[in-house]
Design a protein around this motif. Structure first.
Motif, PDB file in Angstrom:
ATOM      1  N   SER A 105       0.813  -1.223   0.000  1.00 25.45           N
ATOM      2  CA  SER A 105       0.000   0.000   0.000  1.00 25.45           C
ATOM      3  C   SER A 105       0.843   1.268   0.000  1.00 25.45           C
ATOM      4  CB  SER A 105      -0.923   0.005   1.234  1.00 25.45           C
ATOM      5  OG  SER A 105      -1.727  -1.152   1.271  1.00 25.45           O
ATOM      6  N   LEU A 106       2.136   1.136   0.215  1.00 20.46           N
ATOM      7  CA  LEU A 106       2.991   2.315   0.325  1.00 20.46           C
ATOM      8  C   LEU A 106       2.954   3.198  -0.927  1.00 20.46           C
ATOM      9  CD1 LEU A 106       5.026   3.851   2.060  1.00 20.46           C
ATOM     10  CD2 LEU A 106       6.842   2.412   1.099  1.00 20.46           C
ATOM     11  N   PRO A 107       3.016   2.683  -2.163  1.00 20.10           N
ATOM     12  CA  PRO A 107       2.944   3.579  -3.335  1.00 20.10           C
ATOM     13  C   PRO A 107       1.653   4.386  -3.404  1.00 20.10           C
ATOM     14  CG  PRO A 107       3.772   1.425  -3.978  1.00 20.10           C
ATOM     15  CD  PRO A 107       3.286   1.297  -2.570  1.00 20.10           C
ATOM     16  N   ILE A 108       0.541   3.845  -2.886  1.00 16.66           N
ATOM     17  CA  ILE A 108      -0.714   4.594  -2.894  1.00 16.66           C
ATOM     18  C   ILE A 108      -0.608   5.803  -1.975  1.00 16.66           C
ATOM     19  CG2 ILE A 108      -3.163   4.480  -2.319  1.00 16.66           C
ATOM     20  CD1 ILE A 108      -3.186   1.610  -3.190  1.00 16.66           C
ATOM     21  N   TYR A 109      -0.032   5.601  -0.777  1.00 17.95           N
ATOM     22  CA  TYR A 109       0.124   6.719   0.146  1.00 17.95           C
ATOM     23  C   TYR A 109       1.068   7.775  -0.421  1.00 17.95           C
ATOM     24  CZ  TYR A 109      -2.034   3.480   3.447  1.00 17.95           C
ATOM     25  OH  TYR A 109      -2.893   2.613   4.062  1.00 17.95           O
ATOM     26  N   VAL A 110       2.171   7.320  -1.005  1.00 14.93           N
ATOM     27  CA  VAL A 110       3.134   8.265  -1.568  1.00 14.93           C
ATOM     28  C   VAL A 110       2.521   9.020  -2.744  1.00 14.93           C
ATOM     29  CG1 VAL A 110       5.377   8.467  -2.716  1.00 14.93           C
ATOM     30  CG2 VAL A 110       5.106   6.917  -0.781  1.00 14.93           C
ATOM     31  N   GLY A 111       1.836   8.295  -3.631  1.00  8.93           N
ATOM     32  CA  GLY A 111       1.213   8.951  -4.780  1.00  8.93           C
ATOM     33  C   GLY A 111       0.118   9.920  -4.377  1.00  8.93           C
ATOM     34  N   GLY A 112      -0.715   9.530  -3.402  1.00  6.16           N
ATOM     35  CA  GLY A 112      -1.773  10.427  -2.943  1.00  6.16           C
ATOM     36  C   GLY A 112      -1.220  11.677  -2.289  1.00  6.16           C
ATOM     37  N   ALA A 113      -0.193  11.509  -1.441  1.00  9.50           N
ATOM     38  CA  ALA A 113       0.419  12.671  -0.797  1.00  9.50           C
ATOM     39  C   ALA A 113       1.076  13.583  -1.817  1.00  9.50           C
ATOM     40  CB  ALA A 113       1.441  12.206   0.233  1.00  9.50           C
ATOM     41  N   SER A 114       1.721  12.993  -2.816  1.00  4.05           N
ATOM     42  CA  SER A 114       2.361  13.806  -3.856  1.00  4.05           C
ATOM     43  C   SER A 114       1.324  14.576  -4.666  1.00  4.05           C
ATOM     44  CB  SER A 114       3.190  12.911  -4.779  1.00  4.05           C
ATOM     45  OG  SER A 114       4.164  12.197  -4.045  1.00  4.05           O
ATOM     46  N   LEU A 115       0.216  13.917  -4.980  1.00  2.01           N
ATOM     47  CA  LEU A 115      -0.834  14.579  -5.743  1.00  2.01           C
ATOM     48  C   LEU A 115      -1.423  15.758  -4.972  1.00  2.01           C
ATOM     49  CD1 LEU A 115      -2.559  14.492  -8.330  1.00  2.01           C
ATOM     50  CD2 LEU A 115      -4.113  12.952  -7.136  1.00  2.01           C
ATOM     51  N   LEU A 116      -1.680  15.560  -3.678  1.00  2.00           N
ATOM     52  CA  LEU A 116      -2.206  16.657  -2.862  1.00  2.00           C
ATOM     53  C   LEU A 116      -1.193  17.783  -2.732  1.00  2.00           C
ATOM     54  CD1 LEU A 116      -3.992  14.633  -0.009  1.00  2.00           C
ATOM     55  CD2 LEU A 116      -5.039  15.814  -1.949  1.00  2.00           C
ATOM     56  N   ALA A 117       0.087  17.425  -2.607  1.00  2.00           N
ATOM     57  CA  ALA A 117       1.116  18.460  -2.488  1.00  2.00           C
ATOM     58  C   ALA A 117       1.211  19.306  -3.753  1.00  2.00           C
ATOM     59  CB  ALA A 117       2.462  17.810  -2.183  1.00  2.00           C
ATOM     60  N   VAL A 118       1.101  18.668  -4.917  1.00  2.00           N
ATOM     61  CA  VAL A 118       1.166  19.412  -6.180  1.00  2.00           C
ATOM     62  C   VAL A 118      -0.032  20.343  -6.311  1.00  2.00           C
ATOM     63  CG1 VAL A 118       1.098  19.180  -8.690  1.00  2.00           C
ATOM     64  CG2 VAL A 118       2.565  17.699  -7.336  1.00  2.00           C
ATOM     65  N   LEU A 119      -1.220  19.859  -5.974  1.00  2.00           N
ATOM     66  CA  LEU A 119      -2.414  20.692  -6.079  1.00  2.00           C
ATOM     67  C   LEU A 119      -2.372  21.848  -5.081  1.00  2.00           C
ATOM     68  CD1 LEU A 119      -5.149  17.930  -6.530  1.00  2.00           C
ATOM     69  CD2 LEU A 119      -4.101  19.353  -8.298  1.00  2.00           C
ATOM     70  N   PHE A 120      -1.898  21.582  -3.890  1.00  2.00           N
ATOM     71  CA  PHE A 120      -1.798  22.653  -2.886  1.00  2.00           C
ATOM     72  C   PHE A 120      -0.781  23.705  -3.326  1.00  2.00           C
ATOM     73  CE2 PHE A 120       0.211  24.418   0.949  1.00  2.00           C
ATOM     74  CZ  PHE A 120      -0.901  24.970   1.572  1.00  2.00           C
ATOM     75  N   ASN A 121       0.349  23.242  -3.861  1.00  2.00           N
ATOM     76  CA  ASN A 121       1.353  24.183  -4.340  1.00  2.00           C
ATOM     77  C   ASN A 121       0.814  25.026  -5.501  1.00  2.00           C
ATOM     78  OD1 ASN A 121       4.224  25.163  -4.562  1.00  2.00           O
ATOM     79  ND2 ASN A 121       3.989  24.236  -6.596  1.00  2.00           N
ATOM     80  N   ARG A 122       0.006  24.425  -6.360  1.00  2.00           N
ATOM     81  CA  ARG A 122      -0.577  25.150  -7.483  1.00  2.00           C
ATOM     82  C   ARG A 122      -1.588  26.197  -7.003  1.00  2.00           C
ATOM     83  NH1 ARG A 122       0.934  25.444 -12.915  1.00  2.00           N
ATOM     84  NH2 ARG A 122      -0.853  26.200 -14.116  1.00  2.00           N
ATOM     85  N   ALA A 123      -2.295  25.839  -5.920  1.00  2.00           N
ATOM     86  CA  ALA A 123      -3.328  26.754  -5.426  1.00  2.00           C
ATOM     87  C   ALA A 123      -2.729  27.973  -4.732  1.00  2.00           C
ATOM     88  CB  ALA A 123      -4.275  26.011  -4.481  1.00  2.00           C
ATOM     89  N   VAL A 124      -1.652  27.796  -3.955  1.00  2.00           N
ATOM     90  CA  VAL A 124      -1.096  28.904  -3.169  1.00  2.00           C
ATOM     91  C   VAL A 124      -0.032  29.686  -3.923  1.00  2.00           C
ATOM     92  CG1 VAL A 124      -1.581  27.662  -1.030  1.00  2.00           C
ATOM     93  CG2 VAL A 124       0.661  27.431  -2.115  1.00  2.00           C
ATOM     94  N   SER A 125       0.398  29.191  -5.085  1.00  2.00           N
ATOM     95  CA  SER A 125       1.463  29.888  -5.811  1.00  2.00           C
ATOM     96  C   SER A 125       0.977  31.079  -6.609  1.00  2.00           C
ATOM     97  CB  SER A 125       2.172  28.902  -6.744  1.00  2.00           C
ATOM     98  OG  SER A 125       1.257  28.376  -7.700  1.00  2.00           O
ATOM     99  N   GLY A 126      -0.319  31.213  -6.764  1.00  2.00           N
ATOM    100  CA  GLY A 126      -0.857  32.347  -7.496  1.00  2.00           C
ATOM    101  C   GLY A 126      -0.816  32.198  -8.992  1.00  2.00           C
TER     102      GLY A 126
END
Length: 295
Positions: free
Chosen positions: A66-87
């Motif tokens: 299950s580790l790749p699912i956690y890593v992939g999900g966390a990475s996906l959320l991090a990219v979306l969060f970075n896109r949202a706060v970067s302006g």
């Protein structure tokens, strides 16, 4: 002259004289030997190394899958969060280096998610013995001598105890000498299905083994198209060994485990087949000579 005088000197013999050398102290010798033998011996050779990564993975198989699912999900959320706060505009712009980096990160995150899903869906199938579906059967040719019957029963008991064998059928010289163990059950009368020797010998399985004169191991019987030619075996027989007995017969050995017969079992079964072939061949030759003399 002096040497000659020395050689002529005689040593007087006195049988009552005692040796001046003190006797051995056997108690001390035994005590010293026992104390020496009880000394612990330490192994100074190279010790086997441990693979800590492999041990950890084997102990935590579900978590690692299950580790790749956690890593992939966390990475996906991090990219979306970075896109949202970067302006930056939410629409991807090919001219922007940030947009290209985000697309690459999204691709890697999705790849991790898919890898985790594949790891969870693909698991090694556990191979366990099954209970044969059928009835107990013991059919022995009535015209056989007592020694031959004992030989056949010895082969059955040896295979049953030492391997995963649950069914044994021996066809020799056009005769089914023994059918013992678990056999298929008839749907009409709920009785054991007896071997049809004539039909069996006309099948491609029997002819192929007799032509090759080599042992044939069907490790997973359900995947073999010739399964229909062995209706006398239980329906859930997992593996079968077809052991030729010279050029006059075959022993059908059914097991209750997929790939349950090891290479050692196969070699041992070949030796048993050679022994049975020698015994049965000699018996049928003697029987033929006796019948010819009587005629």
């Amino acid at each position: 002259m002096e040497a000659r005088i020395i050689l002529q000197i005689q040593i007087p013999w006195n049988p009552n004289r005692q040796l001046s050398r003190p006797p051995l102290d056997f108690h001390r010798f035994i005590r010293a030997s026992s104390s020496t033998s009880q000394k612990p011996i330490s192994y100074e050779g190279q010790k086997p190394s441990k693979n800590f990564v492999a041990d950890f993975v084997s102990r935590n198989d579900d978590s690692v899958r299950s580790l790749p699912i956690y890593v992939g999900g966390a990475s996906l959320l991090a990219v979306l969060f970075n896109r949202a706060v970067s302006g930056i505009a939410p629409v991807a712009d090919a001219s922007s280096s940030q947009s290209r980096a985000d697309l690459l990160a999204l691709g890697l995150a999705v790849t991790n998610l898919l890898t985790g899903l594949v790891w969870l869906s693909i698991r090694p199938k556990s191979i366990t013995p099954v209970q044969p579906e059928g009835v107990e059967c013991k059919v022995v040719e009535s015209d056989l001598s007592g020694s031959i019957v004992s030989e056949l029963l010895w082969a059955w008991e040896s295979l049953k105890v030492a391997t995963c064998c649950k069914s044994l059928v021996i066809v020799y010289n056009g005769i089914c000498l023994i059918q013992i163990g678990m056999v298929a059950e008839s749907l009409e009368d709920k009785k054991a299905i007896i071997v049809n020797t004539d039909k069996l010998m006309q099948g491609s399985v029997y002819k192929g083994v007799m032509k090759s004169k080599a042992q044939s191991y069907l490790a997973n019987l359900s995947l073999y198209p010739g399964r229909s030619e062995l209706p006398f075996l239980p329906v859930n027989t997992q593996a079968v060994i077809l052991q030729p007995l010279g050029d006059k017969g075959i022993a059908f050995i059914g097991g209750n485990t997929i790939r349950g017969f090891t290479s050692s079992d196969q070699a041992w079964i070949s030796s048993i087949g050679e022994k049975l072939d020698a015994t049965l061949g000699r018996y049928f030759i003697d029987s033929a000579e006796i019948s010819r003399v009587t005629d």
